[in-house]
Design a protein around this motif. Structure first.
Motif, PDB file in Angstrom:
ATOM      1  N   LEU A  33       0.856  -1.178   0.000  1.00  0.00           N
ATOM      2  CA  LEU A  33       0.000   0.000   0.000  1.00  0.00           C
ATOM      3  C   LEU A  33       0.893   1.229   0.000  1.00  0.00           C
ATOM      4  CD1 LEU A  33      -2.470  -1.136   2.810  1.00  0.00           C
ATOM      5  CD2 LEU A  33      -2.874  -1.213   0.333  1.00  0.00           C
ATOM      6  N   LEU A  34       0.644   2.155  -0.906  1.00  0.00           N
ATOM      7  CA  LEU A  34       1.410   3.378  -0.998  1.00  0.00           C
ATOM      8  C   LEU A  34       0.497   4.544  -0.665  1.00  0.00           C
ATOM      9  CD1 LEU A  34       2.831   1.241  -2.818  1.00  0.00           C
ATOM     10  CD2 LEU A  34       3.665   3.131  -4.182  1.00  0.00           C
ATOM     11  N   GLY A  35       1.027   5.524   0.069  1.00  0.00           N
ATOM     12  CA  GLY A  35       0.179   6.648   0.417  1.00  0.00           C
ATOM     13  C   GLY A  35       0.823   7.584   1.407  1.00  0.00           C
ATOM     14  N   LEU A  36      -0.024   8.144   2.270  1.00  0.00           N
ATOM     15  CA  LEU A  36       0.387   9.161   3.225  1.00  0.00           C
ATOM     16  C   LEU A  36      -0.009   8.742   4.636  1.00  0.00           C
ATOM     17  CD1 LEU A  36      -1.004  12.145   1.153  1.00  0.00           C
ATOM     18  CD2 LEU A  36       1.403  11.498   1.363  1.00  0.00           C
ATOM     19  N   ASN A  37       0.910   8.890   5.563  1.00  0.00           N
ATOM     20  CA  ASN A  37       0.635   8.664   6.985  1.00  0.00           C
ATOM     21  C   ASN A  37       0.322  10.009   7.619  1.00  0.00           C
ATOM     22  OD1 ASN A  37       0.796   5.947   7.807  1.00  0.00           O
ATOM     23  ND2 ASN A  37       3.022   5.969   7.608  1.00  0.00           N
ATOM     24  N   GLY A  38      -0.925  10.211   8.008  1.00  0.00           N
ATOM     25  CA  GLY A  38      -1.308  11.449   8.672  1.00  0.00           C
ATOM     26  C   GLY A  38      -1.350  11.270  10.174  1.00  0.00           C
ATOM     27  N   GLU A  39      -1.659  12.336  10.891  1.00  0.00           N
ATOM     28  CA  GLU A  39      -1.767  12.268  12.346  1.00  0.00           C
ATOM     29  C   GLU A  39      -2.925  11.378  12.787  1.00  0.00           C
ATOM     30  OE1 GLU A  39       0.062  13.783  14.864  1.00  0.00           O
ATOM     31  OE2 GLU A  39       1.509  14.265  13.309  1.00  0.00           O
ATOM     32  N   GLU A  40      -4.045  11.517  12.106  1.00  0.00           N
ATOM     33  CA  GLU A  40      -5.267  10.813  12.497  1.00  0.00           C
ATOM     34  C   GLU A  40      -5.562   9.582  11.657  1.00  0.00           C
ATOM     35  OE1 GLU A  40      -7.392  12.029  15.011  1.00  0.00           O
ATOM     36  OE2 GLU A  40      -5.830  13.497  15.436  1.00  0.00           O
ATOM     37  N   PHE A  41      -4.998   9.519  10.454  1.00  0.00           N
ATOM     38  CA  PHE A  41      -5.350   8.439   9.534  1.00  0.00           C
ATOM     39  C   PHE A  41      -4.224   8.201   8.533  1.00  0.00           C
ATOM     40  CE2 PHE A  41      -6.857  12.422   7.799  1.00  0.00           C
ATOM     41  CZ  PHE A  41      -6.365  12.392   6.499  1.00  0.00           C
ATOM     42  N   CYS A  42      -4.339   7.090   7.822  1.00  0.00           N
ATOM     43  CA  CYS A  42      -3.472   6.785   6.689  1.00  0.00           C
ATOM     44  C   CYS A  42      -4.334   6.825   5.438  1.00  0.00           C
ATOM     45  CB  CYS A  42      -2.856   5.401   6.821  1.00  0.00           C
ATOM     46  SG  CYS A  42      -1.644   5.294   8.112  1.00  0.00           S
ATOM     47  N   GLN A  43      -3.818   7.445   4.384  1.00  0.00           N
ATOM     48  CA  GLN A  43      -4.543   7.576   3.121  1.00  0.00           C
ATOM     49  C   GLN A  43      -3.827   6.736   2.074  1.00  0.00           C
ATOM     50  OE1 GLN A  43      -7.380   9.591   1.874  1.00  0.00           O
ATOM     51  NE2 GLN A  43      -6.981   8.098   0.267  1.00  0.00           N
ATOM     52  N   VAL A  44      -4.500   5.704   1.562  1.00  0.00           N
ATOM     53  CA  VAL A  44      -3.936   4.904   0.477  1.00  0.00           C
ATOM     54  C   VAL A  44      -4.115   5.690  -0.817  1.00  0.00           C
ATOM     55  CG1 VAL A  44      -4.063   2.743  -0.812  1.00  0.00           C
ATOM     56  CG2 VAL A  44      -4.442   2.739   1.670  1.00  0.00           C
ATOM     57  N   VAL A  45      -3.016   5.844  -1.558  1.00  0.00           N
ATOM     58  CA  VAL A  45      -3.039   6.548  -2.838  1.00  0.00           C
ATOM     59  C   VAL A  45      -2.983   5.555  -3.988  1.00  0.00           C
ATOM     60  CG1 VAL A  45      -1.774   8.207  -4.276  1.00  0.00           C
ATOM     61  CG2 VAL A  45      -2.037   8.621  -1.822  1.00  0.00           C
ATOM     62  N   SER A  46      -2.257   4.452  -3.787  1.00  0.00           N
ATOM     63  CA  SER A  46      -2.176   3.397  -4.798  1.00  0.00           C
ATOM     64  C   SER A  46      -1.750   2.098  -4.126  1.00  0.00           C
ATOM     65  CB  SER A  46      -1.204   3.775  -5.921  1.00  0.00           C
ATOM     66  OG  SER A  46       0.116   3.869  -5.427  1.00  0.00           O
ATOM     67  N   GLN A  47      -1.864   1.032  -4.875  1.00  0.00           N
ATOM     68  CA  GLN A  47      -1.407  -0.268  -4.386  1.00  0.00           C
ATOM     69  C   GLN A  47      -0.530  -0.893  -5.450  1.00  0.00           C
ATOM     70  OE1 GLN A  47      -2.228  -3.652  -5.363  1.00  0.00           O
ATOM     71  NE2 GLN A  47      -3.433  -2.999  -7.128  1.00  0.00           N
ATOM     72  N   ARG A  48       0.409  -1.701  -5.014  1.00  0.00           N
ATOM     73  CA  ARG A  48       1.305  -2.400  -5.936  1.00  0.00           C
ATOM     74  C   ARG A  48       1.255  -3.884  -5.616  1.00  0.00           C
ATOM     75  NH1 ARG A  48       5.023   0.857  -9.274  1.00  0.00           N
ATOM     76  NH2 ARG A  48       6.122  -1.101  -9.336  1.00  0.00           N
ATOM     77  N   PRO A  49       0.852  -4.712  -6.566  1.00  0.00           N
ATOM     78  CA  PRO A  49       0.890  -6.153  -6.315  1.00  0.00           C
ATOM     79  C   PRO A  49       2.333  -6.633  -6.204  1.00  0.00           C
ATOM     80  CG  PRO A  49       0.279  -5.710  -8.596  1.00  0.00           C
ATOM     81  CD  PRO A  49       0.368  -4.378  -7.899  1.00  0.00           C
ATOM     82  N   ALA A  50       2.518  -7.728  -5.507  1.00  0.00           N
ATOM     83  CA  ALA A  50       3.842  -8.336  -5.371  1.00  0.00           C
ATOM     84  C   ALA A  50       3.703  -9.845  -5.560  1.00  0.00           C
ATOM     85  CB  ALA A  50       4.438  -8.024  -3.999  1.00  0.00           C
ATOM     86  N   ARG A  51       4.780 -10.450  -5.976  1.00  0.00           N
ATOM     87  CA  ARG A  51       4.780 -11.907  -6.115  1.00  0.00           C
ATOM     88  C   ARG A  51       4.880 -12.547  -4.730  1.00  0.00           C
ATOM     89  NH1 ARG A  51       7.700 -10.126 -10.609  1.00  0.00           N
ATOM     90  NH2 ARG A  51       9.508  -9.849  -9.295  1.00  0.00           N
ATOM     91  N   ASN A  52       4.159 -13.649  -4.564  1.00  0.00           N
ATOM     92  CA  ASN A  52       4.262 -14.460  -3.351  1.00  0.00           C
ATOM     93  C   ASN A  52       5.317 -15.519  -3.627  1.00  0.00           C
ATOM     94  OD1 ASN A  52       4.035 -16.157  -1.184  1.00  0.00           O
ATOM     95  ND2 ASN A  52       1.838 -16.509  -1.383  1.00  0.00           N
ATOM     96  N   LEU A  53       6.460 -15.398  -2.976  1.00  0.00           N
ATOM     97  CA  LEU A  53       7.557 -16.337  -3.217  1.00  0.00           C
ATOM     98  C   LEU A  53       7.389 -17.663  -2.478  1.00  0.00           C
ATOM     99  CD1 LEU A  53      10.651 -13.954  -3.164  1.00  0.00           C
ATOM    100  CD2 LEU A  53       9.321 -14.766  -5.122  1.00  0.00           C
TER     101      LEU A  53
END
Length: 140
Positions: free
Chosen positions: A31-51
């Motif tokens: 999960l990519l985004g911003l960590n705020g004081e009160e909340f986290c905001q997801v801006v995008s997601q990146r899939p990853a391989r399960n090894l």
């Protein structure tokens, strides 16, 4: 402590599609985004391989190269990696002991409970003092 993870409807739909496509194996990503004081905001997601191919139905091992690619994409966009998402095929969206052992403080751990019929629950967790507490997941 953060208590809310905001996920835009489009990103939630992407995650649900990936979870359904990956079933019956665990799928994962960042999960990519911003960590705020009160909340986290997801801006995008990146899939990853399960090894973890030996226990793909109930374990995941996020590909480190996919993690590095996510860090680079986040830095280029002026945001950060703020968490991990993964699925629990045919199991509740609650962290396992393995999840706890692998977790990093300060990140959100979004778990999607998925069955053959699709995603049945989405919940997010954060590690604090060696235990998880639940974050509220909201559209954002």
């Amino acid at each position: 402590m953060h208590g809310v993870l905001l996920i835009p409807p489009g990103i939630r739909a992407e995650l649900e599609t990936r979870a359904g496509t990956g079933y019956p194996d665990e799928t994962c990503g960042l999960l990519l985004g911003l960590n705020g004081e009160e909340f986290c905001q997801v801006v995008s997601q990146r899939p990853a391989r399960n090894l973890n191919r030996e226990r793909a139905a109930d374990r995941f091992e996020l590909d480190p190269l996919d993690y590095l690619a996510a860090e680079e994409a986040a830095a280029a966009a002026g945001i950060k990696v703020i968490g991990v998402w993964h699925t629990h095929p045919d199991h509740p969206a609650r962290p396992s002991e393995t999840d706890r052992q692998m977790a990093w403080p300060g990140w959100s751990y979004l778990i999607l409970s998925v069955t053959a019929g699709g995603v049945v629950d989405i919940r997010s967790w954060r590690l604090a003092d060696h235990d998880f507490y639940e974050e509220e997941v909201r559209h954002g």
